[in-house]
Design a protein around this motif. Structure first.
Motif, PDB file in Angstrom:
ATOM      1  N   ASP A  55      11.090  -5.594 -64.152  1.00 27.81           N
ATOM      2  CA  ASP A  55      11.216  -6.005 -65.543  1.00 27.81           C
ATOM      3  C   ASP A  55      12.125  -7.227 -65.573  1.00 27.81           C
ATOM      4  O   ASP A  55      13.228  -7.203 -65.017  1.00 27.81           O
ATOM      5  N   ALA A  56      11.672  -8.305 -66.206  1.00 32.54           N
ATOM      6  CA  ALA A  56      12.453  -9.542 -66.222  1.00 32.54           C
ATOM      7  C   ALA A  56      13.795  -9.382 -66.905  1.00 32.54           C
ATOM      8  O   ALA A  56      14.700 -10.202 -66.686  1.00 32.54           O
ATOM      9  N   SER A  57      13.962  -8.348 -67.702  1.00 29.31           N
ATOM     10  CA  SER A  57      15.242  -8.128 -68.389  1.00 29.31           C
ATOM     11  C   SER A  57      16.200  -7.269 -67.576  1.00 29.31           C
ATOM     12  O   SER A  57      17.355  -7.091 -67.963  1.00 29.31           O
ATOM     13  N   ARG A  58      15.732  -6.756 -66.418  1.00 28.61           N
ATOM     14  CA  ARG A  58      16.587  -5.945 -65.529  1.00 28.61           C
ATOM     15  C   ARG A  58      16.178  -6.239 -64.092  1.00 28.61           C
ATOM     16  O   ARG A  58      15.470  -5.453 -63.467  1.00 28.61           O
ATOM     17  N   LEU A  59      16.634  -7.341 -63.569  1.00 30.86           N
ATOM     18  CA  LEU A  59      16.217  -7.771 -62.240  1.00 30.86           C
ATOM     19  C   LEU A  59      16.972  -7.000 -61.153  1.00 30.86           C
ATOM     20  O   LEU A  59      18.198  -6.894 -61.215  1.00 30.86           O
ATOM     21  N   PRO A  60      16.261  -6.483 -60.154  1.00 27.02           N
ATOM     22  CA  PRO A  60      16.892  -5.684 -59.104  1.00 27.02           C
ATOM     23  C   PRO A  60      17.468  -6.526 -57.969  1.00 27.02           C
ATOM     24  O   PRO A  60      17.180  -6.290 -56.788  1.00 27.02           O
ATOM     25  N   PHE A  61      18.280  -7.515 -58.326  1.00 27.60           N
ATOM     26  CA  PHE A  61      18.867  -8.405 -57.330  1.00 27.60           C
ATOM     27  C   PHE A  61      20.367  -8.515 -57.569  1.00 27.60           C
ATOM     28  O   PHE A  61      20.836  -8.425 -58.705  1.00 27.60           O
ATOM     29  N   SER A  62      21.106  -8.728 -56.501  1.00 26.23           N
ATOM     30  CA  SER A  62      22.561  -8.846 -56.633  1.00 26.23           C
ATOM     31  C   SER A  62      22.933 -10.204 -57.195  1.00 26.23           C
ATOM     32  O   SER A  62      22.125 -11.142 -57.236  1.00 26.23           O
ATOM     33  N   ALA A  63      24.185 -10.322 -57.607  1.00 24.83           N
ATOM     34  CA  ALA A  63      24.668 -11.556 -58.213  1.00 24.83           C
ATOM     35  C   ALA A  63      24.552 -12.737 -57.249  1.00 24.83           C
ATOM     36  O   ALA A  63      24.864 -12.613 -56.062  1.00 24.83           O
ATOM     37  N   HIS A  64      24.062 -13.866 -57.761  1.00 20.88           N
ATOM     38  CA  HIS A  64      23.968 -15.119 -57.014  1.00 20.88           C
ATOM     39  C   HIS A  64      23.144 -14.964 -55.734  1.00 20.88           C
ATOM     40  O   HIS A  64      23.444 -15.605 -54.720  1.00 20.88           O
ATOM     41  N   SER A  65      22.098 -14.141 -55.784  1.00 20.34           N
ATOM     42  CA  SER A  65      21.286 -13.903 -54.591  1.00 20.34           C
ATOM     43  C   SER A  65      20.003 -14.727 -54.560  1.00 20.34           C
ATOM     44  O   SER A  65      19.306 -14.739 -53.543  1.00 20.34           O
ATOM     45  N   PHE A  85      17.582 -14.289 -69.823  1.00 22.64           N
ATOM     46  CA  PHE A  85      18.538 -15.367 -69.541  1.00 22.64           C
ATOM     47  C   PHE A  85      19.838 -14.812 -68.952  1.00 22.64           C
ATOM     48  O   PHE A  85      20.409 -15.397 -68.031  1.00 22.64           O
ATOM     49  N   HIS A  86      20.309 -13.690 -69.485  1.00 20.22           N
ATOM     50  CA  HIS A  86      21.520 -13.072 -68.934  1.00 20.22           C
ATOM     51  C   HIS A  86      21.301 -12.693 -67.467  1.00 20.22           C
ATOM     52  O   HIS A  86      22.191 -12.904 -66.624  1.00 20.22           O
ATOM     53  N   GLU A  87      20.131 -12.160 -67.148  1.00 23.48           N
ATOM     54  CA  GLU A  87      19.831 -11.794 -65.773  1.00 23.48           C
ATOM     55  C   GLU A  87      19.695 -13.036 -64.886  1.00 23.48           C
ATOM     56  O   GLU A  87      20.113 -13.026 -63.727  1.00 23.48           O
ATOM     57  N   ALA A  88      19.106 -14.091 -65.425  1.00 17.07           N
ATOM     58  CA  ALA A  88      18.982 -15.323 -64.647  1.00 17.07           C
ATOM     59  C   ALA A  88      20.350 -15.900 -64.319  1.00 17.07           C
ATOM     60  O   ALA A  88      20.605 -16.320 -63.187  1.00 17.07           O
TER      61      ALA A  88
END
Length: 221
Positions: A55-65, A85-88
């Motif tokens: 889901d683009a609003s809850r990306l399963p990636f760590s910060a700055h990855s 945008f917050h997740e990006a």
């Protein structure tokens, strides 16, 4: 139609800050992964072409990855773009980019999208969010990219100062339409595509464009 995507993908690849750790949202039946080895393909449901479902609003990636998030014809389907945008901002490294090719509002495109296309095109919408209760593919506002990055650009800058809008490049008044992009029935032979694109560039794409290539950059903190 493949020539349209060839051009879109070339724009995206040329604008990448690096070619590793790149996430594509809404990969669908696209072929960007053939041109960009290692691309993290994704969809909102399981498909053979997607490495992950997300889901683009809850990306399963760590910060700055991630070095980049890319998409074609996806942003205007995201139900709550603020969450995206917050997740990006969280996932993309400083200096990284968010690259998208999306419908764009001009007098010509508004007529085409309103009369010839099945998706809603609502340039007078007050909110950036999409109506609830619709499926991930049916929910849409084709005017959403124009709303966020043109009409409400001051609001975007105020809410997301970590994302700098580097470029908005209007594209393709006719080529997408004639290649079957709306009706899925091509109205021109493949050999004519370069000539149509040359004509579009000569006449000027800004005033009549149906799409725009949008480049956002994650600022350093």
């Amino acid at each position: 139609m493949a020539q349209v995507y060839d051009e879109w993908y070339a724009l995206i690849i040329d604008a990448l800050p690096a070619r590793d750790d790149v996430l594509e949202l809404g990969s669908g039946a696209g072929f960007l992964s053939e041109l960009l080895p290692g691309l993290i393909t994704s969809e909102v449901f399981s498909t053979p072409n997607a490495k992950c479902v997300l889901d683009a609003s809850r990306l399963p990636f760590s910060a700055h990855s991630l070095n980049a998030i890319v998409m074609t014809d996806v942003f205007h389907h995201i139900p709550d773009v603020r969450l995206f945008f917050h997740e990006a901002v969280r996932c993309v490294r400083p200096g990284g980019r968010v690259l998208m090719i999306e419908p764009w509002r001009t007098p010509w495109s508004e007529w085409v999208y309103t009369h010839l296309h099945h998706e809603p095109f609502l340039p007078k919408a007050k909110q950036w969010s999409l109506p609830p209760g619709q499926g991930p593919l049916s929910a849409a506002n084709g005017a959403l990219p124009w709303l966020v990055f043109q009409r409400d650009q001051r609001r975007f800058k105020a809410e997301f100062p970590a994302l700098r809008n580097l470029a908005i490049k209007p594209l393709m008044p006719l080529a997408y339409l004639l290649s079957g992009g709306v009706s899925m029935r091509s109205l021109m032979p493949g050999w004519a595509y370069p000539w149509i694109r040359r004509l579009e560039r000569t006449v000027g794409e800004n005033r009549w464009a149906m799409f725009a290539f949008i480049v956002l950059e994650r600022r350093s903190t």
